[in-house]
Design an enzyme around this catalytic site. Structure first.
Site, PDB file in Angstrom:
ATOM      1  N   ARG A  98       0.823  -1.213   0.000  1.00 19.82           N
ATOM      2  CA  ARG A  98       0.000   0.000   0.000  1.00 19.82           C
ATOM      3  C   ARG A  98       0.855   1.260   0.000  1.00 19.82           C
ATOM      4  O   ARG A  98       0.472   2.271  -0.552  1.00 19.82           O
ATOM      5  CB  ARG A  98      -0.895  -0.027   1.245  1.00 19.82           C
ATOM      6  CG  ARG A  98      -1.588   1.288   1.547  1.00 19.82           C
ATOM      7  CD  ARG A  98      -2.802   1.090   2.412  1.00 19.82           C
ATOM      8  NE  ARG A  98      -3.755   0.232   1.750  1.00 19.82           N
ATOM      9  CZ  ARG A  98      -4.728  -0.446   2.364  1.00 19.82           C
ATOM     10  NH1 ARG A  98      -4.862  -0.356   3.665  1.00 19.82           N
ATOM     11  NH2 ARG A  98      -5.554  -1.201   1.683  1.00 19.82           N
ATOM     12  N   TYR A  99       2.003   1.178   0.683  1.00 19.54           N
ATOM     13  CA  TYR A  99       2.880   2.344   0.807  1.00 19.54           C
ATOM     14  C   TYR A  99       4.117   2.119  -0.057  1.00 19.54           C
ATOM     15  O   TYR A  99       4.435   0.980  -0.396  1.00 19.54           O
ATOM     16  CB  TYR A  99       3.278   2.527   2.280  1.00 19.54           C
ATOM     17  CG  TYR A  99       2.100   2.695   3.207  1.00 19.54           C
ATOM     18  CD1 TYR A  99       1.379   3.886   3.233  1.00 19.54           C
ATOM     19  CD2 TYR A  99       1.701   1.663   4.052  1.00 19.54           C
ATOM     20  CE1 TYR A  99       0.292   4.045   4.089  1.00 19.54           C
ATOM     21  CE2 TYR A  99       0.621   1.809   4.907  1.00 19.54           C
ATOM     22  CZ  TYR A  99      -0.075   2.994   4.926  1.00 19.54           C
ATOM     23  OH  TYR A  99      -1.149   3.146   5.769  1.00 19.54           O
ATOM     24  N   ARG A 102       7.273  -0.225   1.763  1.00 25.78           N
ATOM     25  CA  ARG A 102       7.098  -1.307   2.745  1.00 25.78           C
ATOM     26  C   ARG A 102       5.853  -2.129   2.410  1.00 25.78           C
ATOM     27  O   ARG A 102       4.886  -1.610   1.868  1.00 25.78           O
ATOM     28  CB  ARG A 102       6.998  -0.751   4.156  1.00 25.78           C
ATOM     29  CG  ARG A 102       5.973   0.338   4.358  1.00 25.78           C
ATOM     30  CD  ARG A 102       6.420   1.249   5.515  1.00 25.78           C
ATOM     31  NE  ARG A 102       5.394   2.214   5.912  1.00 25.78           N
ATOM     32  CZ  ARG A 102       5.147   3.350   5.262  1.00 25.78           C
ATOM     33  NH1 ARG A 102       5.785   3.635   4.137  1.00 25.78           N
ATOM     34  NH2 ARG A 102       4.228   4.192   5.700  1.00 25.78           N
ATOM     35  N   CYS A 111      -4.402 -17.160  15.199  1.00 24.87           N
ATOM     36  CA  CYS A 111      -4.092 -16.203  16.254  1.00 24.87           C
ATOM     37  C   CYS A 111      -4.180 -16.881  17.627  1.00 24.87           C
ATOM     38  O   CYS A 111      -4.910 -17.849  17.793  1.00 24.87           O
ATOM     39  CB  CYS A 111      -5.079 -15.037  16.212  1.00 24.87           C
ATOM     40  SG  CYS A 111      -4.842 -13.970  14.788  1.00 24.87           S
ATOM     41  N   CYS A 115      -9.955 -11.848  18.338  1.00 26.95           N
ATOM     42  CA  CYS A 115     -10.557 -10.600  18.831  1.00 26.95           C
ATOM     43  C   CYS A 115     -11.858 -10.367  18.067  1.00 26.95           C
ATOM     44  O   CYS A 115     -11.886 -10.460  16.841  1.00 26.95           O
ATOM     45  CB  CYS A 115      -9.630  -9.425  18.585  1.00 26.95           C
ATOM     46  SG  CYS A 115      -7.942  -9.677  19.171  1.00 26.95           S
ATOM     47  N   CYS A 118     -11.730  -7.823  15.116  1.00 31.36           N
ATOM     48  CA  CYS A 118     -10.660  -8.053  14.131  1.00 31.36           C
ATOM     49  C   CYS A 118     -10.972  -7.388  12.798  1.00 31.36           C
ATOM     50  O   CYS A 118     -12.071  -7.516  12.268  1.00 31.36           O
ATOM     51  CB  CYS A 118     -10.478  -9.558  13.908  1.00 31.36           C
ATOM     52  SG  CYS A 118      -9.183  -9.938  12.722  1.00 31.36           S
ATOM     53  N   ARG A 120      -9.417  -8.160  10.114  1.00 29.10           N
ATOM     54  CA  ARG A 120      -9.150  -9.146   9.061  1.00 29.10           C
ATOM     55  C   ARG A 120     -10.003 -10.389   9.276  1.00 29.10           C
ATOM     56  O   ARG A 120      -9.596 -11.503   8.943  1.00 29.10           O
ATOM     57  CB  ARG A 120      -7.651  -9.472   9.088  1.00 29.10           C
ATOM     58  CG  ARG A 120      -7.012  -9.489   7.717  1.00 29.10           C
ATOM     59  CD  ARG A 120      -5.492  -9.490   7.816  1.00 29.10           C
ATOM     60  NE  ARG A 120      -4.926  -8.173   7.684  1.00 29.10           N
ATOM     61  CZ  ARG A 120      -3.763  -7.794   8.217  1.00 29.10           C
ATOM     62  NH1 ARG A 120      -3.046  -8.625   8.913  1.00 29.10           N
ATOM     63  NH2 ARG A 120      -3.320  -6.567   8.035  1.00 29.10           N
ATOM     64  N   ASP A 278     -11.794  -0.154  13.347  1.00 32.25           N
ATOM     65  CA  ASP A 278     -12.219  -0.153  11.949  1.00 32.25           C
ATOM     66  C   ASP A 278     -13.693  -0.519  11.808  1.00 32.25           C
ATOM     67  O   ASP A 278     -14.293  -1.127  12.693  1.00 32.25           O
ATOM     68  CB  ASP A 278     -11.359  -1.131  11.140  1.00 32.25           C
ATOM     69  CG  ASP A 278      -9.942  -0.608  10.933  1.00 32.25           C
ATOM     70  OD1 ASP A 278      -9.784   0.617  10.781  1.00 32.25           O
ATOM     71  OD2 ASP A 278      -9.004  -1.427  10.933  1.00 32.25           O
ATOM     72  N   ASP A 315      -7.625   4.619   9.946  1.00 37.61           N
ATOM     73  CA  ASP A 315      -7.301   3.990   8.674  1.00 37.61           C
ATOM     74  C   ASP A 315      -8.430   4.358   7.724  1.00 37.61           C
ATOM     75  O   ASP A 315      -9.587   4.008   7.965  1.00 37.61           O
ATOM     76  CB  ASP A 315      -7.190   2.469   8.856  1.00 37.61           C
ATOM     77  CG  ASP A 315      -5.893   1.921   8.271  1.00 37.61           C
ATOM     78  OD1 ASP A 315      -5.612   2.239   7.097  1.00 37.61           O
ATOM     79  OD2 ASP A 315      -5.185   1.191   8.977  1.00 37.61           O
ATOM     80  N   LYS A 322      -3.206   4.733   6.685  1.00 37.07           N
ATOM     81  CA  LYS A 322      -3.259   5.348   8.011  1.00 37.07           C
ATOM     82  C   LYS A 322      -3.132   6.866   7.918  1.00 37.07           C
ATOM     83  O   LYS A 322      -2.303   7.371   7.178  1.00 37.07           O
ATOM     84  CB  LYS A 322      -2.108   4.824   8.860  1.00 37.07           C
ATOM     85  CG  LYS A 322      -2.174   3.334   9.118  1.00 37.07           C
ATOM     86  CD  LYS A 322      -0.988   2.918   9.974  1.00 37.07           C
ATOM     87  CE  LYS A 322      -1.006   1.424  10.235  1.00 37.07           C
ATOM     88  NZ  LYS A 322      -0.786   0.624   9.010  1.00 37.07           N
TER      89      LYS A 322
HETATM   90  C1  LIG Z   1       0.085  -0.314   8.965  1.00 34.37           C
HETATM   91  C2  LIG Z   1       0.567  -0.813   7.669  1.00 34.37           C
HETATM   92  C3  LIG Z   1       1.911  -0.691   7.295  1.00 34.37           C
HETATM   93  C4  LIG Z   1       2.955  -0.052   8.194  1.00 34.37           C
HETATM   94  O1  LIG Z   1       2.697   1.271   8.483  1.00 34.37           O
HETATM   95  P1  LIG Z   1       3.732   2.109   9.351  1.00 34.37           P
HETATM   96  O2  LIG Z   1       3.050   3.423   9.511  1.00 34.37           O
HETATM   97  O3  LIG Z   1       5.000   2.189   8.543  1.00 34.37           O
HETATM   98  O4  LIG Z   1       3.941   1.402  10.643  1.00 34.37           O
HETATM   99  C5  LIG Z   1       2.288  -1.168   6.066  1.00 34.37           C
HETATM  100  N1  LIG Z   1       1.402  -1.725   5.220  1.00 34.37           N
HETATM  101  C6  LIG Z   1       0.108  -1.832   5.534  1.00 34.37           C
HETATM  102  C7  LIG Z   1      -0.830  -2.437   4.551  1.00 34.37           C
HETATM  103  C8  LIG Z   1      -0.359  -1.387   6.778  1.00 34.37           C
HETATM  104  O5  LIG Z   1      -1.653  -1.524   7.094  1.00 34.37           O
END
Ligand SMILES: *Cc1c(COP(=O)(O)O)cnc(C)c1O
Length: 375
Positions: A98-99, A102, A111, A115, A118, A120, A278, A315, A322
């Site tokens: 998504r980012y 990372r 798990c 929860c 959850c 997911r 969420d 989110d 986020k």
């Molecule tokens: C939360 C999340 C991350 C990591 O986010 P950080 O702000 O770097 O901790 C990476 N990918 C996804 C899909 C997430 O939901």
């Protein structure tokens, strides 16, 4: 002390096996059993032993209620099975990219506890979702994408993967030269602390730099066993953070949150995020107004160690990711000055740097003098 495998195998998964519910009508129990068919129950024996009553904040996180049932049925359109649209950001199965730099890699869908809130829940308890093959594809995707410098091992819970298998996955990830850091996203240290064995830690040590973000929602989760597990991970050299979900009736109270963040720092865990709950099916009754999260941050900021203050995050629905929210501290700003408010509500003028060709101001007017006080 039982082994963690035994604690897990002795999990309660059926309504009839729950303690504290003996007086409830058969009809009530039947309804709960119906919910458990949609979204399973799992409470491992360590976690259940910590529960004192049905009012317990630990109990409320893992035992379904009729509100959960009503929420599932109320309005089909509102029943989000994937509130963050993670499936829309999966270039290969079970890897969310998504980012820019990372990715989130799901190692399993198991798990230590399940929860009720959850995010997911669409994946939890269904067999055959995360497999050796999806994992292979996920690792291959990271290998093929040099922009990925940070992987979050998630799930499910990656620390439920057996040592040998986890070691294999970590070795493969570490063979990718452009991958700088590996993060572990886990609720295990707080809910199945016996899993944090010396053997596990000795293995993890070989794969630094590792980071872990744990999941804690209430100070009652921090028991002597949990403290030992967290210290052991910290001694392994893994910096620990905590993620907390803001939950109505469980921790939506500045006093409880303050106790939680203080207790976390004492077990060497840095509060990282507080998440707005969420919009996930069956969990509407856990949701708070967004202002509640801001109130909690306002109560912490400046009043206690900066180290203790997490980021409050929502989110964005549909996959926006986020977004950090902060209480307003800037009242007004222009090119000459900003007018800001401190943690006590006192207001200050803060001068901007002046451009050289402009008339210089006297030091007197540039002082950070309080302008007025606010209640
Ligand atoms: C939360 C999340 C991350 C990591 O986010 P950080 O702000 O770097 O901790 C990476 N990918 C996804 C899909 C997430 O939901």
């Amino acid at each position: 002390m039982e082994t963690w495998q035994k604690q897990l195998s002795q999990s309660v998964t059926k309504v009839k096996d729950l303690p504290f519910l003996p007086d409830l009508s058969g009809e009530y129990k039947e309804k709960l059993e119906k919910i458990a068919k949609k979204f399973p129950i799992r409470i491992n024996s360590y976690f259940l032993e910590q529960v004192k009553s049905t009012d317990d904040p630990l109990w409320k996180q893992v035992v379904p209620t009729l509100e959960e049932m009503d929420d599932w049925l109320e309005d089909e359109d509102l029943q989000e099975s994937d509130p963050l649209n993670e499936e829309g950001d999966m270039p290969v199965p079970e890897l969310v990219h998504r980012y820019p730099d990372r990715v989130l890699l799901m190692l399993n869908n198991q798990c230590p506890i399940i929860c009720r809130f959850c995010t997911r829940k669409r994946k939890i308890g269904f067999p055959g979702i995360v497999t050796r093959e999806t994992l292979r594809q996920g690792i291959e995707y990271i290998r093929d994408h040099p922009e990925v410098r940070d992987v979050i091992m998630s799930g499910g819970d990656p620390l439920l993967v057996p040592d040998k298998e986890l070691e294999r996955i970590l070795s493969e990830l570490r063979s990718i030269p452009h991958l700088d850091i590996i993060r572990i996203g886990t609720r295990v240290p707080g809910t199945l602390p016996e899993r944090i064995t010396e053997k596990l830690c000795a293995m993890l040590k070989n794969f630094h730099p590792l980071y872990a973000n744990l999941h804690f929602n209430h100070p009652a989760e921090i028991t002597p066993e949990v403290e030992k597990a967290c210290n052991r991970l910290a001694d392994t050299g893994i910096p620990l953070g905590s993620q907390t979900v803001l939950l109505k009736g469980i921790n939506d109270d500045p006093k409880i949150m303050r106790e939680l963040v203080h207790k976390l720092l004492k077990i060497r865990v840095k509060p990282y995020y507080i998440y707005q709950a969420d919009i996930t099916a069956g969990a509407t009754h856990f949701r708070t107004a967004v202002e509640k999260g801001l109130d909690i941050i306002r109560d912490l900021m400046g009043h206690t160690s900066g180290m203790a203050v997490p980021y409050f995050v929502i989110d964005a629905p549909g996959g926006g990711g986020k977004i950090r929210l902060l209480p307003n501290s800037v009242i007004e700003h222009n090119e000459r000055e900003v007018i800001v408010k401190n943690y006590e509500g006192k207001v200050f003028r803060y001068p901007q740097p002046r451009k050289k060709d402009k008339v210089s101001v006297s030091p007197e007017s540039a002082k950070h003098a309080p302008m007025c006080e606010m209640a």
